[in-house]
Design a protein around this motif. Structure first.
Motif, PDB file in Angstrom:
ATOM      1  N   ALA A  34      -1.839   4.678   2.804  1.00 43.39           N
ATOM      2  CA  ALA A  34      -1.352   3.834   1.713  1.00 43.39           C
ATOM      3  C   ALA A  34      -1.185   2.384   2.179  1.00 43.39           C
ATOM      4  CB  ALA A  34      -0.027   4.379   1.179  1.00 43.39           C
ATOM      5  N   LEU A  35      -0.688   2.207   3.389  1.00 40.00           N
ATOM      6  CA  LEU A  35      -0.465   0.853   3.920  1.00 40.00           C
ATOM      7  C   LEU A  35      -1.765   0.155   4.317  1.00 40.00           C
ATOM      8  CD1 LEU A  35       2.792   1.165   6.072  1.00 40.00           C
ATOM      9  CD2 LEU A  35       2.459  -0.155   3.967  1.00 40.00           C
ATOM     10  N   SER A  36      -2.860   0.890   4.283  1.00 36.18           N
ATOM     11  CA  SER A  36      -4.150   0.286   4.613  1.00 36.18           C
ATOM     12  C   SER A  36      -4.484  -0.843   3.652  1.00 36.18           C
ATOM     13  CB  SER A  36      -5.264   1.324   4.549  1.00 36.18           C
ATOM     14  OG  SER A  36      -5.107   2.279   5.566  1.00 36.18           O
ATOM     15  N   PHE A  42       8.860  -1.148  -0.428  1.00 34.35           N
ATOM     16  CA  PHE A  42       9.272   0.248  -0.404  1.00 34.35           C
ATOM     17  C   PHE A  42       8.945   1.011  -1.694  1.00 34.35           C
ATOM     18  CE2 PHE A  42      12.270   3.756  -0.767  1.00 34.35           C
ATOM     19  CZ  PHE A  42      12.260   4.310   0.494  1.00 34.35           C
ATOM     20  N   GLY A  43       9.348   0.446  -2.803  1.00 34.37           N
ATOM     21  CA  GLY A  43       9.144   1.125  -4.079  1.00 34.37           C
ATOM     22  C   GLY A  43       7.689   1.366  -4.403  1.00 34.37           C
ATOM     23  N   ASP A  44       6.867   0.378  -4.110  1.00 33.82           N
ATOM     24  CA  ASP A  44       5.439   0.528  -4.384  1.00 33.82           C
ATOM     25  C   ASP A  44       4.814   1.592  -3.487  1.00 33.82           C
ATOM     26  OD1 ASP A  44       5.608  -1.430  -6.309  1.00 33.82           O
ATOM     27  OD2 ASP A  44       5.087  -3.047  -4.932  1.00 33.82           O
ATOM     28  N   LEU A  45       5.282   1.573  -2.249  1.00 35.53           N
ATOM     29  CA  LEU A  45       4.785   2.571  -1.300  1.00 35.53           C
ATOM     30  C   LEU A  45       5.164   3.973  -1.780  1.00 35.53           C
ATOM     31  CD1 LEU A  45       3.289   2.673   1.330  1.00 35.53           C
ATOM     32  CD2 LEU A  45       5.426   2.212   2.546  1.00 35.53           C
ATOM     33  N   VAL A  70       4.450  -0.007  12.552  1.00 33.98           N
ATOM     34  CA  VAL A  70       4.775  -0.646  11.274  1.00 33.98           C
ATOM     35  C   VAL A  70       5.842  -1.722  11.493  1.00 33.98           C
ATOM     36  CG1 VAL A  70       6.146  -0.197   9.185  1.00 33.98           C
ATOM     37  CG2 VAL A  70       4.135   1.192   9.676  1.00 33.98           C
ATOM     38  N   THR A  71       5.713  -2.805  10.750  1.00 34.68           N
ATOM     39  CA  THR A  71       6.733  -3.860  10.800  1.00 34.68           C
ATOM     40  C   THR A  71       7.503  -3.877   9.488  1.00 34.68           C
ATOM     41  OG1 THR A  71       5.148  -5.195  12.033  1.00 34.68           O
ATOM     42  CG2 THR A  71       7.152  -6.274  11.289  1.00 34.68           C
ATOM     43  N   ARG A  72       8.798  -4.125   9.626  1.00 33.10           N
ATOM     44  CA  ARG A  72       9.680  -4.128   8.467  1.00 33.10           C
ATOM     45  C   ARG A  72      10.098  -5.570   8.188  1.00 33.10           C
ATOM     46  NH1 ARG A  72      15.308  -2.929   8.155  1.00 33.10           N
ATOM     47  NH2 ARG A  72      15.857  -1.970   6.178  1.00 33.10           N
ATOM     48  N   GLU A  83       9.633  -5.153   2.674  1.00 35.98           N
ATOM     49  CA  GLU A  83       8.198  -4.883   2.711  1.00 35.98           C
ATOM     50  C   GLU A  83       7.794  -4.303   4.057  1.00 35.98           C
ATOM     51  OE1 GLU A  83       6.751  -8.324  -0.437  1.00 35.98           O
ATOM     52  OE2 GLU A  83       6.186  -8.489   1.673  1.00 35.98           O
ATOM     53  N   TYR A  84       6.748  -3.522   4.037  1.00 31.60           N
ATOM     54  CA  TYR A  84       6.252  -2.895   5.264  1.00 31.60           C
ATOM     55  C   TYR A  84       4.783  -3.228   5.422  1.00 31.60           C
ATOM     56  CZ  TYR A  84      10.552  -0.176   5.110  1.00 31.60           C
ATOM     57  OH  TYR A  84      11.869   0.190   5.092  1.00 31.60           O
ATOM     58  N   GLU A  85       4.393  -3.354   6.679  1.00 33.64           N
ATOM     59  CA  GLU A  85       2.964  -3.560   6.926  1.00 33.64           C
ATOM     60  C   GLU A  85       2.611  -3.005   8.288  1.00 33.64           C
ATOM     61  OE1 GLU A  85       1.438  -7.514   7.259  1.00 33.64           O
ATOM     62  OE2 GLU A  85       3.155  -8.212   8.438  1.00 33.64           O
ATOM     63  N   LEU A  86       1.356  -2.649   8.431  1.00 38.40           N
ATOM     64  CA  LEU A  86       0.882  -2.122   9.699  1.00 38.40           C
ATOM     65  C   LEU A  86       0.877  -3.226  10.758  1.00 38.40           C
ATOM     66  CD1 LEU A  86      -2.151   0.057   8.505  1.00 38.40           C
ATOM     67  CD2 LEU A  86       0.117   0.846   9.222  1.00 38.40           C
TER      68      LEU A  86
END
Lengths: 122, 122
Positions: A34-36, A42-45, A70-72, A83-86
């Motif tokens: 999903a994070l790709s 968070f909610g969207d994920l 993952v970075t927060r 938000e989160y991202e690889l």
DNA sequence: CTGCATCCCAGCCGATACTG
DNA sequence: CAGTATCGGCTGGGATGCAG
């Protein structure tokens, strides 16, 4: 030679097995997939990984963050936004995990057929 | 086009997710990796996947057989001999799962460092 | 040797309620 | 909205003993 000789996941005490245990996991796979598509809140994920509970998503993200995948990003807003991202390391995991997800999608017909055949046989 | 549109593991009700749940699993990964080197009997497999219990290996192999990934060969001998090998379908899974195992081995140093850093930070 | 059956524990996971 | 806390069910998974 593509084989690694210093670490071996098939050895019980090898630390790499702790890492394998974390990444060879359905929730991990789905979250990374999903994070790709990029940084996401968070909610969207949670919406994207259909059916995941808030607790499990939180736990999974925390484990991924701990392993450096993952970075927060927290924004001091009201209501809060996170938000989160690889990470760079997380991106290297993207390809193998997407390959697993793709495999599941591409071969599900054969798998379902095999299951039916197996179940009938008994 | 590499993307599959008829199935999507991110959808809760998609049958492909049941397959993903099975393959995105540490024991499945280790057993398939071990079977990459060819047909093997139960005891050797158990020795190769260091630390796996008999019950878990039996269960894992049964699930793999049910999904059409592994073939079971029984010899009517005393003492009994049973061998397992990847099916054609199982072979297609070998590459993605080995990629996962390789990733764990190649990046374990970075992961351990990330964990330490994370743990110290709290 | 292989594998089934049983018991049992630990951890995963979901649901709910509550806080900043 | 995001996250924490708690409780409880379910399943993964280990140990042992037995059968073919």
């Amino acid at each position: 030679m593509t084989h690694n000789r210093t670490f071996d996941v098939l050895t019980a005490t090898c630390p790499s097995r702790t890492s394998l245990a974390r990444i060879a996991n359905k929730w991990t796979a789905m979250v990374v997939i999903a994070l790709s598509s990029g940084r996401m809140r968070f909610g969207d994920l949670r919406a994207k990984v259909d059916g995941i509970s808030g607790k499990v998503l939180t736990d999974t993200l925390r484990d991924l963050e701990r392993d450096g995948l993952v970075t927060r990003h927290v924004y001091a807003e009201v209501p809060p936004r996170v938000e989160y991202e690889l990470t760079a390391l997380g991106h290297t995991l993207q390809k193998p995990l997407r390959a697993l997800g793709d495999w599941a999608e591409e071969h599900i017909t054969e798998v379902l057929a095999a299951r039916e055949s197996y179940d009938i046989r008994r």
